[in-house]
Design an enzyme around this catalytic site. Structure first.
Site, PDB file in Angstrom:
ATOM      1  N   HIS A  57      -8.965   7.303   3.299  1.00  0.00           N
ATOM      2  CA  HIS A  57      -7.587   8.943   2.541  1.00  0.00           C
ATOM      3  C   HIS A  57      -8.843   9.787   2.244  1.00  0.00           C
ATOM      4  CE1 HIS A  57      -7.210   6.622  -1.291  1.00  0.00           C
ATOM      5  NE2 HIS A  57      -7.445   7.760  -1.770  1.00  0.00           N
TER       6      HIS A  57
ATOM      7  N   CYS B  78       0.685  -0.509  -0.162  1.00  0.00           N
ATOM      8  CA  CYS B  78       0.344   0.183   0.408  1.00  0.00           C
ATOM      9  C   CYS B  78       0.793   1.067   0.174  1.00  0.00           C
ATOM     10  CB  CYS B  78      -1.143  -0.282   1.317  1.00  0.00           C
ATOM     11  SG  CYS B  78      -1.862   1.016   1.518  1.00  0.00           S
TER      12      CYS B  78
ATOM     13  N   GLN C  63      -9.695  13.261  -1.392  1.00  0.00           N
ATOM     14  CA  GLN C  63      -8.759  13.687  -1.720  1.00  0.00           C
ATOM     15  C   GLN C  63      -9.293  15.477  -1.252  1.00  0.00           C
ATOM     16  OE1 GLN C  63      -7.574  11.736  -5.983  1.00  0.00           O
ATOM     17  NE2 GLN C  63      -9.378  10.031  -4.883  1.00  0.00           N
TER      18      GLN C  63
ATOM     19  N   HIS D  80      -4.072   1.048   8.241  1.00  0.00           N
ATOM     20  CA  HIS D  80      -4.514   0.924   6.923  1.00  0.00           C
ATOM     21  C   HIS D  80      -5.819  -0.126   6.925  1.00  0.00           C
ATOM     22  CE1 HIS D  80      -4.838  -0.950   2.889  1.00  0.00           C
ATOM     23  NE2 HIS D  80      -4.551  -1.781   3.056  1.00  0.00           N
TER      24      HIS D  80
ATOM     25  N   CYS E   2       0.664   3.778   3.159  1.00  0.00           N
ATOM     26  CA  CYS E   2       1.348   3.760   4.232  1.00  0.00           C
ATOM     27  C   CYS E   2       2.284   4.060   5.130  1.00  0.00           C
ATOM     28  CB  CYS E   2       0.828   1.427   4.823  1.00  0.00           C
ATOM     29  SG  CYS E   2      -0.526   1.025   5.248  1.00  0.00           S
TER      30      CYS E   2
ATOM     31  N   HIS F  27      -6.585   2.079   1.851  1.00  0.00           N
ATOM     32  CA  HIS F  27      -6.204   2.803   2.842  1.00  0.00           C
ATOM     33  C   HIS F  27      -7.228   4.480   3.211  1.00  0.00           C
ATOM     34  CE1 HIS F  27      -2.673   3.868   6.026  1.00  0.00           C
ATOM     35  NE2 HIS F  27      -3.583   4.560   5.502  1.00  0.00           N
TER      36      HIS F  27
ATOM     37  N   ASN G 159     -13.726   9.078  -2.180  1.00  0.00           N
ATOM     38  CA  ASN G 159     -14.439   7.713  -2.173  1.00  0.00           C
ATOM     39  C   ASN G 159     -14.415   6.874  -1.513  1.00  0.00           C
ATOM     40  OD1 ASN G 159     -15.328   9.800  -4.645  1.00  0.00           O
ATOM     41  ND2 ASN G 159     -13.419   9.225  -5.458  1.00  0.00           N
TER      42      ASN G 159
END
Length: 323
Positions: A149, A32, A151, A96, A35, A147, A136
């Protein structure tokens, strides 16, 4: 190659970005890129042993501060522009296996301050007209990294959906002298059937006009144009309401609910604070525990949404979820 191509029928820009075809797609956990960097692990985007929240430039951006020249020449019918802007990734946690819903209220509050920082800094760029913060979540949405997150896209234009909503608000303000979203909040509070969570400074509910079955909007109770106008008490309350909404989503069927989460606020093209009313909107793709709400021909081709459910009934389901 990345450029803006004009759609003459819809009168809106389409971003063409071929580099995104090569972005990382659902790698195993040990690979990933979001991470923390492990001493014996593969290199990641975050070369630190741990972190709290990290924001950095997207490695596969649709928009760039210094974009390449367009690959094709434009014409009067088909204008072409460089895809100038900013795309960032905002990583919520080094964990994660978790989601934003698993964060504490204090951690979500800290994230909101990060959102505000990115909004105010990018708003100062002369080529940025709209700072769009979003998440998303879930493979049903099409995420390429699991993971946790979000944007942001700092657009060099006002995105079409926002342009329509801003025009509606301007017309309502001209005709009534009032803020349209303020009137929506007042109507939803007065009715009450569609409210899901009530805070001191923020309210959450499935609006009368929801297009997705479990579409929840979080509205500022008072007129606030953007994250930049929120007080410390309002940010703390927003964190509590956000966590409650996500908790109800996950508790509905005892599984992590996929969704799109978007922040809507004042554009950064010089318009005043009366232009928009800060809110967060969630669009989960599920219409039942096992069925997706697909955007088929009527939604995608005609632009008209069909909601197979009643907002009042879905709001009651979410309200009933114990936290």
């Amino acid at each position: 190659m990345s450029e803006l191509r004009w759609h003459p029928l819809l009168r809106e820009w389409v971003i063409t970005s071929t580099e995104r075809q090569n972005r990382t797609f659902l790698p195993p956990k040990d690979y990933c890129p979001l991470c923390p960097q492990r001493p014996d692990g593969v290199p990641t985007e975050i070369p630190e042993p741990t972190y709290r929240i990290v924001s950095f430039l997207n490695k596969f951006p649709s928009l760039r501060p210094e974009p390449p020249a367009p690959a094709v020449a434009g014409s009067e019918l088909y204008p072409v522009e460089p895809a100038q802007g900013v795309c960032e990734v905002i990583v919520y946690t080094p964990d994660h296996e978790s989601t934003l819903a698993d964060r504490t209220v204090a951690e979500i509050e800290e994230l909101i301050y990060v959102w505000r920082d990115r909004y105010t800094e990018l708003a100062a760029l002369d080529y940025v007209d709209y700072v769009y913060i979003f998440e998303n979540k879930g493979e049903a949405i099409g995420v390429t990294l699991n993971h946790p997150h979000g944007q942001l896209y700092a657009f060099p234009f006002i995105p079409p959906r926002m342009e329509t909503e801003l025009a509606s608000q301007e017309r309502h303000r001209r005709e009534t002298g009032r803020c349209l979203v303020c009137d929506v909040v007042a109507a939803e509070r007065q009715d009450g059937r569609r409210l899901v969570v009530e805070g001191e400074h923020f309210y959450a509910g499935i609006p009368f006009y929801a297009r997705y079955p479990y579409e929840v909007h979080i509205w500022a109770a008072q007129h606030r144009s953007s994250l930049a106008e929120l007080s410390g008490a309002e940010i703390e309350d927003l964190a509590r309401v956000l966590k409650a909404v996500m908790g109800k989503y996950d508790g509905l069927w005892n599984r992590s609910m996929p969704y799109m989460m978007v922040l809507k606020q004042q554009p950064t093209d010089g318009r005043g604070p009366e232009t928009d009313h800060f809110r967060i909107e969630f669009y989960p793709p599920m219409r039942t525990e096992t069925k997706l709400k697909y955007l088929a021909s009527v939604e995608s081709g005609a632009g008209t949404f069909i909601n197979d459910t009643l907002a009042e009934e879905k709001a009651a389901e979410l309200r009933a979820v114990a936290l």
